[in-house]
Motif scaffolding. Structure first.
Motif, PDB file in Angstrom:
ATOM      1  N   HIS A   1      -2.637  -0.081  -3.774  1.00 26.97           N
ATOM      2  CA  HIS A   1      -3.176   1.231  -3.421  1.00 26.97           C
ATOM      3  C   HIS A   1      -4.057   1.744  -4.552  1.00 26.97           C
ATOM      4  O   HIS A   1      -3.631   1.778  -5.715  1.00 26.97           O
ATOM      5  CB  HIS A   1      -2.045   2.226  -3.151  1.00 26.97           C
TER       6      HIS A   1
ATOM      7  N   HIS B   1      -1.222   1.032   6.797  1.00 28.80           N
ATOM      8  CA  HIS B   1      -1.612   2.132   7.689  1.00 28.80           C
ATOM      9  C   HIS B   1      -2.638   1.642   8.693  1.00 28.80           C
ATOM     10  O   HIS B   1      -3.294   0.620   8.470  1.00 28.80           O
ATOM     11  CB  HIS B   1      -2.225   3.269   6.856  1.00 28.80           C
TER      12      HIS B   1
ATOM     13  N   HIS C   1      -7.309   4.945   7.778  1.00 26.44           N
ATOM     14  CA  HIS C   1      -8.596   4.658   7.133  1.00 26.44           C
ATOM     15  C   HIS C   1      -8.770   3.153   7.010  1.00 26.44           C
ATOM     16  O   HIS C   1      -7.810   2.390   7.159  1.00 26.44           O
ATOM     17  CB  HIS C   1      -8.708   5.329   5.750  1.00 26.44           C
TER      18      HIS C   1
ATOM     19  N   ASP D   1       0.867  -1.178   0.000  1.00 27.82           N
ATOM     20  CA  ASP D   1       0.000   0.000   0.000  1.00 27.82           C
ATOM     21  C   ASP D   1       0.906   1.231   0.000  1.00 27.82           C
ATOM     22  O   ASP D   1       2.146   1.111   0.009  1.00 27.82           O
ATOM     23  CB  ASP D   1      -0.934  -0.045   1.228  1.00 27.82           C
ATOM     24  N   LEU D   2       0.323   2.413   0.004  1.00 30.88           N
ATOM     25  CA  LEU D   2       1.136   3.627  -0.151  1.00 30.88           C
ATOM     26  C   LEU D   2       1.177   4.500   1.111  1.00 30.88           C
ATOM     27  O   LEU D   2       2.196   5.121   1.410  1.00 30.88           O
ATOM     28  CB  LEU D   2       0.584   4.443  -1.336  1.00 30.88           C
ATOM     29  N   GLU D   3       0.077   4.537   1.875  1.00 34.45           N
ATOM     30  CA  GLU D   3      -0.008   5.488   2.987  1.00 34.45           C
ATOM     31  C   GLU D   3       1.058   5.263   4.053  1.00 34.45           C
ATOM     32  O   GLU D   3       1.441   6.189   4.771  1.00 34.45           O
ATOM     33  CB  GLU D   3      -1.403   5.435   3.621  1.00 34.45           C
TER      34      GLU D   3
HETATM   35 ZN   LIG Z   1      -3.733   2.939   0.109  1.00 30.00          ZN
END
Ligand SMILES: [Zn+2]
Length: 277
Positions: free
Chosen positions: A60, A104, A116, A8-10
């Motif tokens: 993501h 995250h 989130h 993922d990116l966050e």
């Molecule tokens: Zn994400």
């Protein structure tokens, strides 16, 4: 030994604000490079720890974030969305371990970067068999049902705590510390890349001794939406029941089916989204 990486990116180092993770955002192109660097560090560590095959699932948004021209040539890349199993699509019983990179904390966590649960505008909480789960918990339960343990998770300090609460045996790497929801104290990139590589090597080397967490049979999922109308929309899915004004429940025979149902329930709810109310 086969290792599955969901990225993922966050939770990548250097990412702090919405502008870093939205395709049109000022920081997004730079974020793609940071993400690819971290995934590469984990791939390198995984092979050093005994992996013979590594599959990376870009996870993501529309899943076209990793820069393939910069990705370690030893890994396969799953790119693009419209998948049955979202962030862990392609993970089956042939894998020996799951690693979550750039993850995250779940929605509502204090001191967490970009917290989130799948969709911040529509989803307040998600639970499986009565236990609130974020993306980490949902994806790791899906893997555990197939006999694949969560070996390692990386992100900020809140994500690390969420991973340890899910399974104390999980290795974590904290690449940044949340000062606020959109403010991160980022460690030097070379330092965190070294930590990611070394921890992945250790985690993969120990994979054979790890057992996946217990997974409930016939799990029930509860989705608490951000608006009553979203729950109204989700109630159109056959088999749902209303738990309270914003919460809808649905059961399935296993996590595999529940993972697919989750996307259907979220989608049916989102049809009724209103940006003002
Ligand atoms: Zn994400």
């Amino acid at each position: 030994m086969k290792i599955f990486i969901s990225a993922d990116l966050e939770g990548i180092n250097g990412i702090a604000a919405p502008e870093d993770v939205e395709e049109v955002g000022a920081g997004y192109q730079q974020a793609r490079i940071f993400m690819t660097e971290e995934v590469n560090a984990v791939i390198d560590g995984a092979f050093a720890g005994g992996a013979t095959e590594v599959v990376v699932c870009d996870s993501h948004n529309i899943s076209q974030n990793i820069k393939m021209e910069l990705l370690d040539e030893r890994a396969q890349l799953l790119r693009g969305d419209t998948r049955r199993n979202s962030m862990v699509h392609g993970l089956d019983a042939s894998f020996d371990g799951l690693i979550l990179v750039g993850y995250h904390a779940k929605f509502g966590t204090q001191h967490a970067i970009l917290d989130h649960t799948f969709n911040p505008t529509t989803i307040r909480d998600l639970s499986v068999a009565g236990v609130s789960v974020g993306e980490l918990g949902m994806n790791a339960l899906f893997a555990a049902e197939k006999g694949v343990p969560l070996l390692m998770a990386t992100g900020d300090q809140a994500l690390s705590a969420e991973a340890k609460a899910f399974d104390p045996e999980v290795e974590t790497v904290i690449v940044k510390y949340a000062e606020g929801r959109f403010c991160a104290n980022c460690l030097p990139r070379t330092t965190t890349q070294r930590m990611l590589r070394d921890t992945a090597e250790k985690a993969v080397r120990a994979a054979k001794e790890r057992k996946p967490v217990a997974v409930p049979a016939n799990p029930e999922m509860k989705v608490t939406f951000q608006q009553v109308n979203l729950a109204d929309g989700a109630m159109r899915v056959p088999g749902t029941k209303r738990i309270d004004s914003m919460t809808v429940g649905i059961g399935a025979e296993n996590m595999d089916a529940l993972m697919a149902l989750r996307q259907i329930v979220f989608g049916a709810g989102s049809d009724f989204y209103n940006p003002l109310f």
